[in-house]
Design an enzyme around this catalytic site. Structure first.
Site, PDB file in Angstrom:
ATOM      1  N   CYS A 133       0.716  -1.254  -0.016  1.00 60.94           N
ATOM      2  CA  CYS A 133       0.001  -0.059   0.070  1.00 60.94           C
ATOM      3  C   CYS A 133       0.794   1.136  -0.182  1.00 60.94           C
ATOM      4  O   CYS A 133       1.490   1.549  -1.064  1.00 60.94           O
ATOM      5  CB  CYS A 133      -0.996  -0.019   1.019  1.00 60.94           C
ATOM      6  SG  CYS A 133      -0.410  -0.454   2.774  1.00 60.94           S
ATOM      7  N   CYS A 135       2.686   2.491   3.162  1.00 65.66           N
ATOM      8  CA  CYS A 135       3.214   2.752   4.350  1.00 65.66           C
ATOM      9  C   CYS A 135       4.702   3.324   4.534  1.00 65.66           C
ATOM     10  O   CYS A 135       5.289   3.394   3.428  1.00 65.66           O
ATOM     11  CB  CYS A 135       3.731   1.310   5.225  1.00 65.66           C
ATOM     12  SG  CYS A 135       1.940   0.407   5.530  1.00 65.66           S
TER      13      CYS A 135
END
Lengths: 229, 116
Positions: A133, A135
């Site tokens: 994603c 992070c």
């Protein structure tokens, strides 16, 4: 699936008109305030207001968190890097526990994440990514750039980091090992770039000014004197 | 593509996939996007939706929605779905609230521009 060049994430494309450089500062907000709020904009307001009505949190908490987000910029990470370059004891403590090292400089972590600081050396170059994603070490660098969240970087950084780095204009010699660290919800990384030659007499503050966000992601080195872009 | 790969690799799991050239795009967050980010953090602080739940919530949207919605659009839709699943909100609550907000905006605009 996945045509090359088209990808999962198209944040910003609608508004950037293809010019991706930071620093083109049209006040987009004005246009959007005048327009009727879009579907997702309305949904955000609706969800937030419903949860506030149900007393799950207060409106002030959202306002305060927006201020926190605005206060986090790569200047914080640069301060950490510059201190590590001039203070050997700090460097060691930072590499041992990144979060504690940052907290020593007054940088608070507003979430539960741990931070691992990865040191570049003449033998090892570090690169950070989040393949799943987005992070990112937000407490010390602020929000990630769009390209960090888009498919090409996330997909390719882990298997062809040298080719990826070349697209940022960074050539890593073949005898230097590249280590790619994949971030998670709980563990984030920050690259400690190499101090560039010629900076031996510079002050900590001036050193900090050389350190860029992209150098702390690991896609470019810290340069001195800065090359014309 | 063999169906086996669909089972093994969920939509977010793209590390190692072939992909195009990196375009160094960035944009300043829109006001609602920044509010959405702050909302995500506050939901996490209160243990209502944590970061991993959010990530899975986005993944659960499926590849078509993931492909067509922007980053924060995916977040807010995922939050709504997770809140429904947890029984904190119902789809009806959200639909009614969104209609109210739209009506509120329309009446405010009408007051601000009486001749419009």
């Amino acid at each position: 699936m996945g045509t090359v060049g088209d990808d999962n994430d198209h944040d910003g494309h609608d508004h950037d008109h293809g010019h991706g450089d930071a620093g083109h500062g049209h006040p987009h907000e004005e246009i959007f305030i005048a327009d009727a709020p879009g579907y997702y904009d309305l949904m955000e307001t609706a969800v937030r207001e419903l949860l506030i009505e149900r007393r799950l949190f207060g409106a002030d908490e959202i306002r305060r968190q927006i201020e926190v987000l605005d206060s986090r910029t790569p200047a914080l990470g640069a301060k950490v890097v510059a201190r590590a370059w001039v203070d050997e004891g700090f460097r060691r403590r930072l590499l041992e526990d990144g979060r504690k090292g940052c907290e020593e400089l007054g940088i608070t972590f507003y979430d539960d994440t741990q931070l691992i600081v990865l040191e570049n050396t003449p033998k090892v170059h570090n690169l950070i990514v989040c393949t799943l994603c987005s992070c990112y070490p937000r407490p010390v660098l602020g929000l990630p750039p769009d390209w960090y969240k888009l498919k090409p970087y996330r997909a390719r950084a882990v298997y062809e980091p040298r080719a990826v780095l070349e697209e940022f204009g960074t050539r890593i010699p073949d005898d230097v090992e590249i280590i790619v660290s994949d971030s998670t919800a709980m563990v984030r990384y920050l690259v400690l770039p190499m101090r560039p030659p010629g900076t031996e007499t510079m002050s900590e503050e001036d050193l900090g000014a050389l350190v860029t966000r992209d150098a702390m992601i690991g896609v470019i080195p810290v340069e001195y004197p800065k090359e014309a872009a | 593509m063999s169906s086996e790969l669909l089972v093994k690799k969920l939509p977010n799991d793209i590390g190692g996939d072939a992909s195009g050239k990196i375009e160094r795009v960035e944009h300043e967050l829109l006001p609602w996007e920044k509010r959405c980010h702050a909302l995500a953090d506050v939901l996490d602080f209160h243990k209502i939706i944590n970061t991993e739940e959010k990530r899975r919530g986005v993944e659960a949207l499926g590849s078509e929605m993931i492909g067509k919605l922007s980053y924060y659009e995916r977040w807010i839709v995922a939050f709504a779905n997770i809140l429904f699943q947890k029984g904190i909100l119902t789809p009806g609550d959200l639909a009614i609230k969104m209609e109210e907000l739209e009506a509120r905006h329309t009446s405010e605009t009408a007051r601000a521009h009486p001749n419009a």
